[in-house]
Design an enzyme around this catalytic site. Structure first.
Site, PDB file in Angstrom:
ATOM      1  N   GLY A   1      33.303  37.675  31.832  1.00 50.41           N
ATOM      2  CA  GLY A   1      32.827  36.661  32.760  1.00 50.41           C
ATOM      3  C   GLY A   1      31.810  37.258  33.711  1.00 50.41           C
ATOM      4  O   GLY A   1      31.795  38.476  33.929  1.00 50.41           O
TER       5      GLY A   1
ATOM      6  N   GLN B   1      26.545  38.124  41.090  1.00 50.41           N
ATOM      7  CA  GLN B   1      26.522  39.460  40.475  1.00 50.41           C
ATOM      8  C   GLN B   1      25.144  39.825  39.919  1.00 50.41           C
ATOM      9  O   GLN B   1      24.888  40.994  39.641  1.00 50.41           O
ATOM     10  CB  GLN B   1      27.569  39.557  39.357  1.00 50.41           C
ATOM     11  CG  GLN B   1      28.999  39.537  39.899  1.00 50.41           C
ATOM     12  CD  GLN B   1      30.001  39.649  38.763  1.00 50.41           C
ATOM     13  OE1 GLN B   1      30.304  38.664  38.108  1.00 50.41           O
ATOM     14  NE2 GLN B   1      30.495  40.847  38.511  1.00 50.41           N
TER      15      GLN B   1
ATOM     16  N   CYS C   1      36.143  44.604  36.900  1.00 47.10           N
ATOM     17  CA  CYS C   1      34.966  43.820  37.299  1.00 47.10           C
ATOM     18  C   CYS C   1      33.704  44.587  36.935  1.00 47.10           C
ATOM     19  O   CYS C   1      33.642  45.803  37.142  1.00 47.10           O
ATOM     20  CB  CYS C   1      35.007  43.574  38.800  1.00 47.10           C
ATOM     21  SG  CYS C   1      33.624  42.595  39.412  1.00 47.10           S
ATOM     22  N   LEU C   2      32.706  43.873  36.413  1.00 47.64           N
ATOM     23  CA  LEU C   2      31.448  44.516  36.035  1.00 47.64           C
ATOM     24  C   LEU C   2      30.714  45.088  37.252  1.00 47.64           C
ATOM     25  O   LEU C   2      29.860  45.956  37.105  1.00 47.64           O
ATOM     26  CB  LEU C   2      30.546  43.520  35.292  1.00 47.64           C
ATOM     27  CG  LEU C   2      31.080  43.080  33.917  1.00 47.64           C
ATOM     28  CD1 LEU C   2      30.282  41.892  33.397  1.00 47.64           C
ATOM     29  CD2 LEU C   2      31.037  44.227  32.919  1.00 47.64           C
TER      30      LEU C   2
ATOM     31  N   HIS D   1      38.842  34.712  38.844  1.00 49.84           N
ATOM     32  CA  HIS D   1      38.088  35.905  39.245  1.00 49.84           C
ATOM     33  C   HIS D   1      36.619  35.547  39.491  1.00 49.84           C
ATOM     34  O   HIS D   1      36.029  35.948  40.503  1.00 49.84           O
ATOM     35  CB  HIS D   1      38.231  36.969  38.140  1.00 49.84           C
ATOM     36  CG  HIS D   1      37.433  38.221  38.358  1.00 49.84           C
ATOM     37  ND1 HIS D   1      38.017  39.455  38.540  1.00 49.84           N
ATOM     38  CD2 HIS D   1      36.095  38.434  38.407  1.00 49.84           C
ATOM     39  CE1 HIS D   1      37.062  40.367  38.702  1.00 49.84           C
ATOM     40  NE2 HIS D   1      35.887  39.773  38.625  1.00 49.84           N
ATOM     41  N   GLU D   2      36.031  34.775  38.565  1.00 50.77           N
ATOM     42  CA  GLU D   2      34.600  34.436  38.698  1.00 50.77           C
ATOM     43  C   GLU D   2      34.368  33.479  39.860  1.00 50.77           C
ATOM     44  O   GLU D   2      33.374  33.610  40.587  1.00 50.77           O
ATOM     45  CB  GLU D   2      34.055  33.853  37.400  1.00 50.77           C
ATOM     46  CG  GLU D   2      34.149  34.768  36.173  1.00 50.77           C
ATOM     47  CD  GLU D   2      33.660  36.178  36.411  1.00 50.77           C
ATOM     48  OE1 GLU D   2      32.735  36.382  37.224  1.00 50.77           O
ATOM     49  OE2 GLU D   2      34.214  37.114  35.791  1.00 50.77           O
TER      50      GLU D   2
ATOM     51  N   HIS E   1      34.105  35.255  43.053  1.00 52.59           N
ATOM     52  CA  HIS E   1      32.791  35.862  43.313  1.00 52.59           C
ATOM     53  C   HIS E   1      31.883  34.899  44.077  1.00 52.59           C
ATOM     54  O   HIS E   1      31.028  35.337  44.854  1.00 52.59           O
ATOM     55  CB  HIS E   1      32.101  36.231  41.994  1.00 52.59           C
ATOM     56  CG  HIS E   1      32.473  37.582  41.457  1.00 52.59           C
ATOM     57  ND1 HIS E   1      32.268  38.752  42.151  1.00 52.59           N
ATOM     58  CD2 HIS E   1      33.012  37.956  40.273  1.00 52.59           C
ATOM     59  CE1 HIS E   1      32.681  39.780  41.422  1.00 52.59           C
ATOM     60  NE2 HIS E   1      33.152  39.322  40.269  1.00 52.59           N
TER      61      HIS E   1
HETATM   62 ZN    ZN Z   1      33.974  40.461  38.791  1.00 49.49          ZN
END
Ligand code: ZN
Length: 161
Positions: free
Chosen positions: A47, A52, A89-90, A131-132, A135
């Protein structure tokens, strides 16, 4: 293809609140495409949220192996149950921790055609959606992780049974 740079923890954009998208324009469709291209370029991501890639607009993409979901202005309208599991997380490469999330959520959003849709997901899909959406409000999983569970790879503290 437009693969964007994924902002890393410490970048202030990750801590700001993203703005609602009044209308799904061609620019927003391009944003969704950029998000998907950037997500798939990571190989291991499931995701990605617009902040991000430095865009403070409420758009996310998710693919937990059941196909791509592109969601504009996603909003949780129902949640039930609980699950505790590992999250990463990326924007925080290598870091993981145990996070308590709802087991099942229903999310209302607009799709890339500007049509209202609702998605219901359980387990990993629910976790990824939550989670997304976090963000979009400047929240990172480390804010929610159970105390003492955040760490890198094999050094991560394990929860005692
Ligand atoms: Zn993340």
């Amino acid at each position: 293809m437009a693969i964007k740079i994924i902002r890393q923890e410490g970048d202030p954009v990750l801590r700001q609140k993203a703005k609602p998208i009044p209308e799904v324009t061609p620019n927003i469709q391009k944003l969704l495409t950029d998000l998907a291209d950037t997500l798939y370029d990571t190989q291991n991501g499931i995701g990605l949220a617009a902040p991000q890639i430095g865009i403070l607009k409420r758009a996310i993409v998710v693919d937990v192996g059941q196909g791509l979901l592109e969601l504009v202005n996603p909003e949780v309208i129902h949640s039930e149950g609980e699950q505790v599991g590992p999250e990463g997380c990326l924007s925080l490469p290598g870091l993981s921790g145990e996070v308590l999330r709802a087991y099942k959520v229903t999310v209302k959003a607009l799709n890339r055609n500007g049509e209202e849709i609702t998605i219901t997901g359980e387990g990993l899909l629910a976790r990824c959606l939550l989670h997304e959406i976090d963000h979009l409000d400047g929240v990172l999983f480390t804010d929610r992780a159970l105390p003492g569970t955040v760490g890198f790879g094999s050094d991560r503290p394990r929860k005692k049974k």
